[in-house]
Design an enzyme around this catalytic site. Sequence first.
Site, PDB file in Angstrom:
ATOM      1  N   GLU A   1       0.831  -1.206   0.000  1.00  0.00           N
ATOM      2  CA  GLU A   1       0.000   0.000   0.000  1.00  0.00           C
ATOM      3  C   GLU A   1       0.869   1.261   0.000  1.00  0.00           C
ATOM      4  O   GLU A   1       0.474   2.295  -0.550  1.00  0.00           O
ATOM      5  CB  GLU A   1      -0.939  -0.006   1.210  1.00  0.00           C
TER       6      GLU A   1
ATOM      7  N   HIS B   1       1.491   2.320  -3.592  1.00  0.00           N
ATOM      8  CA  HIS B   1       0.378   3.125  -4.134  1.00  0.00           C
ATOM      9  C   HIS B   1       0.419   4.549  -3.569  1.00  0.00           C
ATOM     10  O   HIS B   1       0.282   5.530  -4.308  1.00  0.00           O
ATOM     11  CB  HIS B   1      -0.968   2.494  -3.756  1.00  0.00           C
TER      12      HIS B   1
END
Length: 466
Positions: free
Chosen positions: A32, A35
Amino acid sequence: MMMENISHSLMSFIWNAASLILLLSIVVTIHEGGHFWVARKLGVKVLKFSIGFGKTIFSKTGRDGVEYVIAAIPLGGYVKMLDEREGEVSVQDRPYSFNQASVGKRIAIVAAGPLANFLLAIMVFWSAFMIGVPGVKPVLGEIKTGSIAQIAGLQSGEIIRSIQGEPVQTWMQVGLAFANFIGEKTSIDMEVEDPLSHTKKISRLQLTTKIGENAGESPLETLGIKVYLPQIRLGIGHVAENTPASRAGIKVDDLIVAFDGDDITYWPQLVQKLEKKAEQTVELTVLREGQLRRLKVRLGVGKNSAPQMGYLGIQPKIDEQYRQELDQLRVNLQYEPTEAFHQALIKTGKFFTLSIQTIRKILSRDVSAKNLSGPVGIAESAGNSLSVGLSQFLMFVGMISVSIGFLNLLPIPVLDGGHLFFYGIELVRGKPLSENIQEVGMKIGLVLILSLTIFALFNDISRVGM
């Protein structure tokens, strides 16, 4: 006895669960984080960074305006970006919303998660190889009569030096090399060395049964090979209190020489005799101070073992000869930084290639889907690797990170690969697919992922039951 088993099982569960949470926390945070970092670099506003799903356990809004969250279910995470499709966006914030970003930027943001996983794998493999990865020298143990290995002429005591031309130094490397042939009926050239004469030969293993065809069977079992380990003699090094052994009068330094009248010498023979003997009375013959004594023992139920395994409550006495033999089998794969980095790249590439081959073979039904592991199997492996040491846990983190990175690239809606698939179509068409089509795709993808998760969990439960 029952309370002791429950306590042991509970501690194992807690350890494995904690290991799984640690593993996923690392892998998911980095995924994550990929991202998150690329989105901010490309001018897309991030609203929330969450590790886990469900109920919020911890939440803090940083100076950057991002809400950082730790949620109750640690099986994933997400980065929530400003998006007009998910709520109202002010006019001044529209340029910073995800849906307003160019298709190239959206591809970069989505691809950053899996790429971060591959970079993590390289870094942890690199660290592990600099620390040193312990392993066991691949010395052949018992060769099963009539097996593929025996037909190929392999003999107990020989050392595996290479598989299909690829050098191996540990059983872990052997396992990874054999994994390349899962689901295949082919021939495998194995180079082995005689430890006494140091002569080498190449034995050709002709697979008559596919590796991985029988769910739960390891490649070594398919080939009829057992790992060689020094034999532990049946001297008693410890007798636990309030156990069948202590109640029967077995003492430290006793030497077990017979079980129900059958002569036994080594620990594996005793283990074999205890199979299906739970809660039965047996006779052990022990040698104590030069005299033979026959003792009646009412066996208990074994902990974390096969059904109806008899339990004594003893541990073997480890002599110096055994320690020396064990030390001779130990291997430590440690490299200087440059070579360690090179080995990390090779290892990452091998696991990525293996992931591709495994998915392809499962889809073609060359490999049983029952070999898939779910969270229970991963938790057990994480706990075992962490028990061995830091470098082994790092290797497992790297393997899982490559797997998650690869799985997220699959063109299944809901996953990163599904989004990339949609964006690829958008590049070709010059405009995105309709929201209705994307929504239907997302629902189908969600059903596929949930079905796969349930299937893998069922496999875990079946294995635990067995």
